[in-house]
Design an enzyme around this catalytic site. Structure first.
Site, PDB file in Angstrom:
ATOM      1  N   TYR A  13       0.707 -34.549  41.206  1.00 50.59           N
ATOM      2  CA  TYR A  13       1.156 -33.416  41.726  1.00 50.59           C
ATOM      3  C   TYR A  13       0.921 -33.475  43.309  1.00 50.59           C
ATOM      4  O   TYR A  13       0.580 -34.602  43.715  1.00 50.59           O
ATOM      5  CB  TYR A  13       0.287 -32.202  41.299  1.00 50.59           C
ATOM      6  CG  TYR A  13      -1.094 -32.027  41.358  1.00 50.59           C
ATOM      7  CD1 TYR A  13      -1.971 -32.819  42.372  1.00 50.59           C
ATOM      8  CD2 TYR A  13      -1.763 -31.093  40.475  1.00 50.59           C
ATOM      9  CE1 TYR A  13      -3.249 -32.579  42.333  1.00 50.59           C
ATOM     10  CE2 TYR A  13      -3.072 -30.814  40.621  1.00 50.59           C
ATOM     11  CZ  TYR A  13      -4.067 -31.639  41.385  1.00 50.59           C
ATOM     12  OH  TYR A  13      -5.129 -31.436  41.411  1.00 50.59           O
ATOM     13  N   GLU A  14       1.580 -32.196  43.784  1.00 49.06           N
ATOM     14  CA  GLU A  14       1.614 -32.404  45.436  1.00 49.06           C
ATOM     15  C   GLU A  14       2.792 -33.354  45.693  1.00 49.06           C
ATOM     16  O   GLU A  14       2.565 -34.057  46.885  1.00 49.06           O
ATOM     17  CB  GLU A  14       0.297 -32.616  46.019  1.00 49.06           C
ATOM     18  CG  GLU A  14      -0.340 -31.430  46.123  1.00 49.06           C
ATOM     19  CD  GLU A  14       0.441 -29.938  46.570  1.00 49.06           C
ATOM     20  OE1 GLU A  14       0.398 -29.060  46.129  1.00 49.06           O
ATOM     21  OE2 GLU A  14       1.393 -30.208  47.633  1.00 49.06           O
TER      22      GLU A  14
END
Ligand SMILES: Cc1cc2nc3c(=O)[nH]c(=O)nc-3n(C[C@H](O)[C@H](O)[C@H](O)COP(=O)(O)OP(=O)(O)OC[C@H]3O[C@@H](n4cnc5c(N)ncnc54)[C@H](O)[C@@H]3O)c2cc1C
Length: 596
Positions: A441-442
């Protein structure tokens, strides 16, 4: 499993001795107003108590129970609501926040240590304060004064939490193709309609209100990333006097079943003409969201170190207690049936690799945090601009390198336990499962590498790289007369030369062959990260060596010896990475789709 203890001794060493953070704080008047060494120390101490005493004990139970969904309502695992209240009461959500709106104004160098403890103690929980702090940062930088006054105080206090709503079923990496729409109501508000997925803590019962920062498109917005705007969409509308009004038309359709961080709710969020307000300028939403994402990206890197530290603490203890076989050089504890596994070179290899990445990684995240502090608080424009360049260059390295090494460390910790590492009881398997998401993620780590290689290094024709190169070259130059440091500086200088050579190589090739950047990027980020960690270990050795002789605890001598291990056994990986990068993109692009 050993109970997680915040590594306060090492955090103090990094902050006060390696980086002399108190001098940095004193040089930044806005920081000096809020923090001095005693205050910082008291904050670390208290944070350690809360993370070790309140959050860590909930970690395993939270994983087993998970968050639950019932008809749109999400309930966090037992104990989470109370723990969240402890965080609210201590004001921990606003530790780094703007004092004008109720934040504490603490520097990132200090806040980063708190974040690491929280993530090491309980990553699934830690995501809630982390996302709230990131949302506050984006709002503080881009929202109107009216929105800031209305929302920030309750978000800094944590009474309201924040969520970040970017991803849609068909749009993750490529946010330019999102479909969520925002129609103006003519009174300054907008109706937001669309579906977002994977929204962390998008719905829960720990806070009184949830403030969503949502990416959406205005009618007639340009196609692609230049047509995205950012909207603040609260779960409950907020009246003019600050009290909570009616429920907004957004709801949580379901939560995901997933591999790790199970206590955190990963929500499908449906917006059905939900009322929202523009944050920043129309069609500049991605830039505004990047303020939040850059903050979160270092935060995710720190999650990697936090999980790795937890794994190291427990593996170190196990290696001293578990007895199997005799040392190759003869029995070390003849009175026992076998020696502790710590005697075996391979177990030492694993523990030292873990220690190298955790402690070097902590120094690196503090190094990046230091540039974030200068970028935010320096009075001098030139100093600030220089620091902004450093932050831009180093953020993808911090996110991807620290999470890749974080997972590698957790897997090594699991391996130290042998079969017991695979069993639930010892906690190592949860750390492996929890840490895995940090690479995804990110922005996946592949995308971080492209950002570093393409947008930062090649697009600036090496100018941003030069900022880091000058800093590293100055360190090598200043310390070149120090005989004790020679065993560290020589390999560091060689790795630095390797990194600079391949930087030039890729910049030179990129014009002729657009695939070169993507073919080199992941190896390049690794090479960059290993060299940057070499720089950190040389700094650590420089600080620790003069104190090692008089230190009965072994803290400083352990640092110098770990630095030797890093330079002997881990930094040489840069040789093969440089070789791989130089092979270009041909072998990667040669196969047709059928040939796969
Ligand atoms: C537990 C969890 C929590 C999350 N929390 C949030 C949240 O709070 N808010 C939010 O908005 N999102 C959240 N996400 C979403 C997350 O950020 C995305 O899953 C991630 O950015 C990747 O997007 P994707 O899954 O659509 O993968 P895709 O974009 O489909 O990518 C698939 C693969 O292709 C690669 N790829 C894609 N494009 C390129 C390219 N141009 N060049 C090279 N490789 C490429 C990727 O690196 C990846 O390996 C969360 C996800 C999970 C699983």
């Amino acid at each position: 499993m050993a109970d997680y203890q915040a590594p306060l001794r090492d955090m103090r060493f990094v902050l006060n001795e390696v980086f002399d953070a108190p001098s940095l704080w004193a040089s930044l008047p806005k920081v000096a107003e809020n923090v001095d060494p005693e205050t910082a120390d008291a904050i670390l101490e208290e944070a350690g108590k809360i993370c070790g005493g309140v959050l860590a004990p909930l970690n395993r139970e939270g994983d087993e129970q998970g968050s639950s969904w019932n008809d749109g309502e999400v309930t966090a695992p037992e104990g989470f609501k109370e723990a969240y209240q402890t965080i609210v009461e201590g004001g921990w959500n606003g530790l780094g926040g703007n004092p004008e709106f109720g934040g504490m104004g603490m520097p990132k160098t200090l806040v980063a240590q708190f974040e690491e403890m929280m993530q090491g103690a309980n990553m699934a929980f830690g995501l809630a304060p982390m996302l709230t702090a990131g949302a506050c940062l984006a709002m503080d930088a881009h929202a109107s004064q009216e929105l800031k006054e209305k929302y920030l105080p309750n978000m800094y206090s944590g009474v309201w939490s924040g969520a970040m709503d970017l991803t849609e079923p068909h749009a993750g990496t490529d946010l330019g193709i999102i479909r969520t729409k925002a129609e103006p109501n003519g009174d300054g508000s907008f109706n937001v309609t669309g579906t977002k997925i994977f929204i962390t803590w998008g719905e829960h019962d720990m806070a009184e209100n949830i403030i969503h920062l949502v990416l959406a498109k205005l009618p007639d917005a340009p196609k692609g990333p230049k047509g995205i705007s950012l909207f603040l969409v609260p779960k409950f509308l907020v009246n003019d006097d600050g009290s909570l009004g009616e429920r907004n038309t957004l709801s949580c359709g379901s939560i995901e079943k997933k591999m790790g961080i199970k206590a955190s709710a990963t929500c499908v969020m449906n917006f059905d003409g939900a009322k929202g307000w523009l944050v920043g300028e129309e069609n500049k939403g991605l830039a505004a969201m990047f303020t939040m994402m850059n903050y979160e990206r270092l935060g995710v890197g720190i999650q990697g170190i936090g999980a790795a530290e937890a794994s190291l603490q427990s593996a170190r203890e196990y290696a001293m207690e578990r007895i199997q076989s005799r040392a190759p050089t003869g029995a070390q504890q003849p009175e026992k049936a076998a020696d502790p596994i710590l005697v075996h070179p391979d177990v030492r290899r694993m523990l030292l690799t873990m220690k190298s990445y955790v402690e070097g990684g902590r120094a690196f995240s503090t190094y990046v945090a230091q540039w974030l502090d200068i970028a935010k608080y320096a009075d001098d424009d030139e100093r600030r601009e220089h620091a902004e360049g450093m932050v831009a260059l180093l953020t993808p390295v911090a996110k991807a390198f620290l999470t890749d090494r974080g997972l590698e460390t957790c897997i090594a910790g699991q391996q130290v336990f042998g079969g017991h590492g695979f069993i639930r009881e010892w906690g190592q398997e949860q750390l492996v499962r929890d840490c895995r998401i940090t690479q995804i993620y990110e922005g996946t780590n592949g995308i971080q590498a492209l950002d570093l290689m393409g947008r930062k290094v090649v697009a600036s024709q090496g100018k941003l790289y030069e900022l880091f190169a000058q800093d590293l070259a100055a360190f090598i130059e200043v310390n070149s007369g120090d005989e004790a440091l020679r065993p560290f500086l020589e390999p560091l200088a060689a790795a630095f030369e390797r990194l600079s050579d391949v930087t030039d190589f890729v910049i030179n090739q990129a014009g002729d062959n657009p695939d070169v950047v993507g073919a080199a990027s992941v190896d390049y980020l690794d090479l960059f990260g290993l060299t940057a960690l070499g720089y950190m270990w040389a700094k650590i050795a420089k600080t620790a060596a003069p104190k090692a002789a008089d230190d009965a605890s072994g803290f400083y001598s352990g640092k110098v010896k770990t630095a030797r291990f890093y330079f002997d056994r881990l930094l040489p990986k840069t040789v093969s990475l440089a070789e791989a990068i130089r092979s270009g993109s041909d072998s990667m692009m040669a196969l047709t789709a059928d040939e796969f």
